[in-house]
Design a protein around this motif. Structure first.
Motif, PDB file in Angstrom:
ATOM      1  N   ASP A 237     134.263  80.574  45.513  1.00 49.78           N
ATOM      2  CA  ASP A 237     135.400  81.400  45.886  1.00 49.78           C
ATOM      3  C   ASP A 237     134.950  82.480  46.867  1.00 49.78           C
ATOM      4  O   ASP A 237     133.771  82.834  46.928  1.00 49.78           O
ATOM      5  CB  ASP A 237     135.993  82.069  44.640  1.00 49.78           C
ATOM      6  CG  ASP A 237     136.578  81.050  43.674  1.00 49.78           C
ATOM      7  OD1 ASP A 237     136.991  79.970  44.147  1.00 49.78           O
ATOM      8  OD2 ASP A 237     136.594  81.345  42.457  1.00 49.78           O
ATOM      9  N   LYS A 238     135.913  83.051  47.595  1.00 51.51           N
ATOM     10  CA  LYS A 238     135.565  84.095  48.558  1.00 51.51           C
ATOM     11  C   LYS A 238     134.952  85.311  47.883  1.00 51.51           C
ATOM     12  O   LYS A 238     134.111  86.003  48.461  1.00 51.51           O
ATOM     13  CB  LYS A 238     136.813  84.505  49.352  1.00 51.51           C
ATOM     14  CG  LYS A 238     137.214  83.492  50.415  1.00 51.51           C
ATOM     15  CD  LYS A 238     138.277  84.053  51.349  1.00 51.51           C
ATOM     16  CE  LYS A 238     138.548  83.078  52.485  1.00 51.51           C
ATOM     17  NZ  LYS A 238     139.560  83.614  53.446  1.00 51.51           N
ATOM     18  N   ASP A 239     135.363  85.567  46.647  1.00 53.17           N
ATOM     19  CA  ASP A 239     134.787  86.708  45.915  1.00 53.17           C
ATOM     20  C   ASP A 239     133.335  86.460  45.529  1.00 53.17           C
ATOM     21  O   ASP A 239     132.562  87.407  45.339  1.00 53.17           O
ATOM     22  CB  ASP A 239     135.601  86.987  44.647  1.00 53.17           C
ATOM     23  CG  ASP A 239     137.004  87.511  44.951  1.00 53.17           C
ATOM     24  OD1 ASP A 239     137.199  88.016  46.084  1.00 53.17           O
ATOM     25  OD2 ASP A 239     137.875  87.415  44.090  1.00 53.17           O
ATOM     26  N   GLU A 240     132.955  85.186  45.420  1.00 52.55           N
ATOM     27  CA  GLU A 240     131.590  84.838  45.031  1.00 52.55           C
ATOM     28  C   GLU A 240     130.648  84.736  46.225  1.00 52.55           C
ATOM     29  O   GLU A 240     129.431  84.954  46.083  1.00 52.55           O
ATOM     30  CB  GLU A 240     131.580  83.490  44.285  1.00 52.55           C
ATOM     31  CG  GLU A 240     132.374  83.481  42.988  1.00 52.55           C
ATOM     32  CD  GLU A 240     132.458  82.099  42.385  1.00 52.55           C
ATOM     33  OE1 GLU A 240     132.566  82.001  41.158  1.00 52.55           O
ATOM     34  OE2 GLU A 240     132.419  81.097  43.151  1.00 52.55           O
ATOM     35  N   LEU A 241     131.181  84.416  47.399  1.00 54.28           N
ATOM     36  CA  LEU A 241     130.336  84.129  48.555  1.00 54.28           C
ATOM     37  C   LEU A 241     129.390  85.271  48.946  1.00 54.28           C
ATOM     38  O   LEU A 241     128.243  85.009  49.318  1.00 54.28           O
ATOM     39  CB  LEU A 241     131.213  83.739  49.754  1.00 54.28           C
ATOM     40  CG  LEU A 241     131.735  82.302  49.735  1.00 54.28           C
ATOM     41  CD1 LEU A 241     132.711  82.063  50.872  1.00 54.28           C
ATOM     42  CD2 LEU A 241     130.572  81.312  49.814  1.00 54.28           C
ATOM     43  N   VAL A 244     126.020  84.847  47.188  1.00 56.58           N
ATOM     44  CA  VAL A 244     125.153  83.676  47.318  1.00 56.58           C
ATOM     45  C   VAL A 244     123.994  84.037  48.224  1.00 56.58           C
ATOM     46  O   VAL A 244     124.106  84.881  49.118  1.00 56.58           O
ATOM     47  CB  VAL A 244     125.916  82.447  47.863  1.00 56.58           C
ATOM     48  CG1 VAL A 244     127.069  82.083  46.929  1.00 56.58           C
ATOM     49  CG2 VAL A 244     126.405  82.678  49.285  1.00 56.58           C
ATOM     50  N   VAL A 245     122.849  83.392  48.019  1.00 59.02           N
ATOM     51  CA  VAL A 245     121.623  83.794  48.708  1.00 59.02           C
ATOM     52  C   VAL A 245     121.709  83.556  50.218  1.00 59.02           C
ATOM     53  O   VAL A 245     121.060  84.248  51.002  1.00 59.02           O
ATOM     54  CB  VAL A 245     120.411  83.063  48.088  1.00 59.02           C
ATOM     55  CG1 VAL A 245     120.433  81.576  48.416  1.00 59.02           C
ATOM     56  CG2 VAL A 245     119.109  83.698  48.550  1.00 59.02           C
ATOM     57  N   TRP A 246     122.536  82.598  50.659  1.00 62.04           N
ATOM     58  CA  TRP A 246     122.660  82.331  52.084  1.00 62.04           C
ATOM     59  C   TRP A 246     123.255  83.537  52.813  1.00 62.04           C
ATOM     60  O   TRP A 246     122.810  83.878  53.904  1.00 62.04           O
ATOM     61  CB  TRP A 246     123.524  81.084  52.310  1.00 62.04           C
ATOM     62  CG  TRP A 246     122.865  79.828  51.826  1.00 62.04           C
ATOM     63  CD1 TRP A 246     122.101  78.967  52.553  1.00 62.04           C
ATOM     64  CD2 TRP A 246     122.890  79.301  50.494  1.00 62.04           C
ATOM     65  NE1 TRP A 246     121.643  77.940  51.772  1.00 62.04           N
ATOM     66  CE2 TRP A 246     122.120  78.106  50.485  1.00 62.04           C
ATOM     67  CE3 TRP A 246     123.480  79.710  49.296  1.00 62.04           C
ATOM     68  CZ2 TRP A 246     121.928  77.336  49.353  1.00 62.04           C
ATOM     69  CZ3 TRP A 246     123.293  78.939  48.159  1.00 62.04           C
ATOM     70  CH2 TRP A 246     122.536  77.775  48.191  1.00 62.04           C
ATOM     71  N   TRP A 247     124.249  84.185  52.202  1.00 62.01           N
ATOM     72  CA  TRP A 247     124.814  85.381  52.809  1.00 62.01           C
ATOM     73  C   TRP A 247     123.910  86.593  52.602  1.00 62.01           C
ATOM     74  O   TRP A 247     123.873  87.511  53.424  1.00 62.01           O
ATOM     75  CB  TRP A 247     126.222  85.654  52.277  1.00 62.01           C
ATOM     76  CG  TRP A 247     127.271  84.915  53.057  1.00 62.01           C
ATOM     77  CD1 TRP A 247     128.016  83.846  52.650  1.00 62.01           C
ATOM     78  CD2 TRP A 247     127.649  85.172  54.410  1.00 62.01           C
ATOM     79  NE1 TRP A 247     128.842  83.427  53.658  1.00 62.01           N
ATOM     80  CE2 TRP A 247     128.654  84.224  54.752  1.00 62.01           C
ATOM     81  CE3 TRP A 247     127.252  86.100  55.362  1.00 62.01           C
ATOM     82  CZ2 TRP A 247     129.245  84.183  56.012  1.00 62.01           C
ATOM     83  CZ3 TRP A 247     127.841  86.070  56.621  1.00 62.01           C
ATOM     84  CH2 TRP A 247     128.824  85.125  56.935  1.00 62.01           C
TER      85      TRP A 247
END
Length: 314
Positions: A237-241, A244-247
């Protein structure tokens, strides 16, 4: 150790009291370390050993008057085998050991722990599994953090070692760049965090001559330009992104570039020792970096997700 986390409250309490009673015995800390290194050990026992080990190191590593301190023989054994233990541990155990690394580095590096940089360099220089590289980076990060706020004249012990280690970090950063796995991206993030600790207040000239500095900027641009894998975006979800380690990797690249621009981008407002570096950055990289930033920002106009923490740096 097993009884400390068993279902029977009375047995748990008795186990805790017993461990408390024997924690000051010679070799007890070493025994816990060996337990963590035992292949095929019960997960619960290994985790309990790691927690006990962390607590004892945190309380009893530093020499204090009228207080128990781990004896020097046990300390030597722990220092010699510490990186191996981190390499062989899972993520949960590594979190405990990173706390220990911070304590040991603060008290002992470089004079009483001179071999750790050679061990880190050896692990990073060989074609080890990516997990072993990450373990070395986690320990290195704790060592570098010790010097983060120190003056240049107080960083000789670190800078002499990093002259050799830093080129290897750049090699690994370039090697990992084409690998979008979570382990690879986590390792890249740790490398950027290490570099940030090195330069956020001072840029040691012996570590960052123009060629190395330019290589750093190019690596940061490449990370910022690389898109987050589509499957990562689709599966969160956008709230989770943002978490995430990529971001997080992109955030640290942006964080570093912002810090470099703040300190060295305005040639009229930097100290004399960094004038040459500032002119080099302005003439060679200011425009390309700005273009990279604008292209990243343009992604939002195309309806693509952009982490708020990443945008904040703009």
């Amino acid at each position: 150790i097993n009884a400390e986390y068993g279902p029977d409250q009375n047995i748990r309490k008795a186990a805790e009291l017993h461990l408390k009673k024997i924690e000051q015995m010679p070799t007890f800390c070493v025994t816990l370390l060996k337990l963590m290194l035992t292949e095929g050990g019960q997960a619960q026992a290994v985790q309990a050993a790691a927690i006990n080990f962390k607590n004892i190191v945190s309380k009893h590593w530093k020499v204090r008057e009228d207080c128990f301190t781990i004896n020097e023989g046990d300390k030597n054994t722990i220092r010699q085998n510490f990186l191996e233990c981190v390499v062989k541990s899972n993520d949960m155990i590594r979190k405990q050991l990173c706390v220990c690394a911070q304590t040991i580095a603060r008290e002992d590096y470089p004079f009483n722990w001179p071999g750790i940089m050679d061990q880190i360099l050896q692990t990073l220089s060989t074609d080890s599994a990516a997990s072993a590289w990450l373990a070395s980076l986690l320990v290195l990060h704790q060592i570098v953090k010790k010097y983060e706020y120190k003056k240049l004249e107080d960083r000789d012990g670190l800078n002499k070692a990093m002259v050799v280690v830093l080129p290897v970090l750049f090699e690994r950063l370039a090697q990992l760049h084409t690998d979008d796995s979570e382990l690879s991206v986590t390792s890249q993030k740790m490398i950027l965090k290490i570099i940030f600790c090195l330069i956020q207040f001072r840029m040691p000239a012996e570590l960052f001559p123009e060629q190395v500095f330019g290589r750093l900027i190019q690596n940061l641009q490449a990370i910022m330009s690389r898109p987050v894998p589509k499957e990562v975006t689709d599966n969160h979800d956008k709230d989770e992104l943002p978490n995430v380690v990529w971001w997080k990797l992109k955030k640290w690249a942006m964080h570093l570039l912002t810090r470099i621009f703040e300190r060295y981008g305005n040639t009229t407002n930097i100290s004399k020792e960094y004038k040459k570096l500032g002119h080099f950055f302005s003439s060679q990289f200011a425009a390309p970096v700005l273009n990279t930033l604008l292209l990243s920002l343009a992604e939002t106009n195309q309806g693509n997700f952009m982490s708020p923490r990443y945008c904040k740096e703009f």
